[in-house]
Design a protein around this motif. Structure first.
Motif, PDB file in Angstrom:
ATOM      1  N   MET A   1       0.845  -1.171   0.000  1.00 29.52           N
ATOM      2  CA  MET A   1       0.000   0.000   0.000  1.00 29.52           C
ATOM      3  C   MET A   1       0.895   1.240   0.000  1.00 29.52           C
ATOM      4  O   MET A   1       1.888   1.296   0.715  1.00 29.52           O
ATOM      5  CB  MET A   1      -0.886  -0.021   1.251  1.00 29.52           C
ATOM      6  CG  MET A   1      -1.785   1.178   1.373  1.00 29.52           C
ATOM      7  SD  MET A   1      -2.859   1.140   2.832  1.00 29.52           S
ATOM      8  CE  MET A   1      -4.142   0.085   2.225  1.00 29.52           C
ATOM      9  N   LYS A   2       0.546   2.225  -0.780  1.00 28.99           N
ATOM     10  CA  LYS A   2       1.272   3.491  -0.814  1.00 28.99           C
ATOM     11  C   LYS A   2       0.697   4.411   0.257  1.00 28.99           C
ATOM     12  O   LYS A   2      -0.496   4.687   0.265  1.00 28.99           O
ATOM     13  CB  LYS A   2       1.142   4.159  -2.172  1.00 28.99           C
ATOM     14  CG  LYS A   2       1.870   3.464  -3.286  1.00 28.99           C
ATOM     15  CD  LYS A   2       1.746   4.258  -4.565  1.00 28.99           C
ATOM     16  CE  LYS A   2       2.469   3.573  -5.699  1.00 28.99           C
ATOM     17  NZ  LYS A   2       2.370   4.355  -6.934  1.00 28.99           N
ATOM     18  N   LEU A   3       1.554   4.879   1.136  1.00 29.77           N
ATOM     19  CA  LEU A   3       1.126   5.721   2.246  1.00 29.77           C
ATOM     20  C   LEU A   3       1.862   7.051   2.214  1.00 29.77           C
ATOM     21  O   LEU A   3       3.087   7.084   2.057  1.00 29.77           O
ATOM     22  CB  LEU A   3       1.400   5.031   3.580  1.00 29.77           C
ATOM     23  CG  LEU A   3       0.742   3.678   3.792  1.00 29.77           C
ATOM     24  CD1 LEU A   3       1.277   3.021   5.052  1.00 29.77           C
ATOM     25  CD2 LEU A   3      -0.766   3.826   3.862  1.00 29.77           C
ATOM     26  N   LEU A  19       6.415   0.178   8.977  1.00 36.33           N
ATOM     27  CA  LEU A  19       5.596   0.132   7.762  1.00 36.33           C
ATOM     28  C   LEU A  19       6.417  -0.342   6.565  1.00 36.33           C
ATOM     29  O   LEU A  19       5.954  -1.158   5.763  1.00 36.33           O
ATOM     30  CB  LEU A  19       4.977   1.501   7.487  1.00 36.33           C
ATOM     31  CG  LEU A  19       3.877   1.943   8.450  1.00 36.33           C
ATOM     32  CD1 LEU A  19       3.528   3.409   8.229  1.00 36.33           C
ATOM     33  CD2 LEU A  19       2.639   1.069   8.305  1.00 36.33           C
ATOM     34  N   HIS A  24       5.042  -1.767   2.967  1.00 35.80           N
ATOM     35  CA  HIS A  24       4.339  -0.573   2.501  1.00 35.80           C
ATOM     36  C   HIS A  24       5.331   0.397   1.866  1.00 35.80           C
ATOM     37  O   HIS A  24       6.501   0.450   2.246  1.00 35.80           O
ATOM     38  CB  HIS A  24       3.608   0.116   3.655  1.00 35.80           C
ATOM     39  CG  HIS A  24       2.566  -0.741   4.290  1.00 35.80           C
ATOM     40  ND1 HIS A  24       1.365  -1.024   3.686  1.00 35.80           N
ATOM     41  CD2 HIS A  24       2.550  -1.399   5.473  1.00 35.80           C
ATOM     42  CE1 HIS A  24       0.649  -1.805   4.466  1.00 35.80           C
ATOM     43  NE2 HIS A  24       1.349  -2.049   5.563  1.00 35.80           N
TER      44      HIS A  24
END
Length: 86
Positions: A1-3, A19, A24
């Protein structure tokens, strides 16, 4: 997931390392529109300083999640076992 991780004074440094270790991708939040390429925004404190409240509203209005990390006593205890997803 791109955060998109909005960190001030390295408050979320340990969270950022965790993360990344879990796979991530963290996006640099310097650019005005960097939130657009993120799946979610991670922010350490809900504040009006620096326009963060406006950023939160913009991200939510575009259907993306906002994760607010509380800052305080034992504020990050839930990212460690047994409360994490491992």
């Amino acid at each position: 997931m791109k955060l998109l991780l909005m960190d001030v004074n390295n408050v979320l440094l340990d969270v950022a390392y965790e993360l990344i270790e879990r796979g991530h991708e963290l996006i640099d939040g310097v650019a005005e529109d960097s939130w657009q390429e993120a799946d979610a925004l991670v922010i350490w404190n809900e504040t009006t300083l620096g326009g963060w409240r406006d950023l939160i509203k913009k991200v939510q209005a575009n259907g993306k999640k906002v994760i607010l990390v509380q800052h305080g006593r034992r504020g990050c205890a839930r990212v460690y076992p047994p409360f994490n997803e491992k």
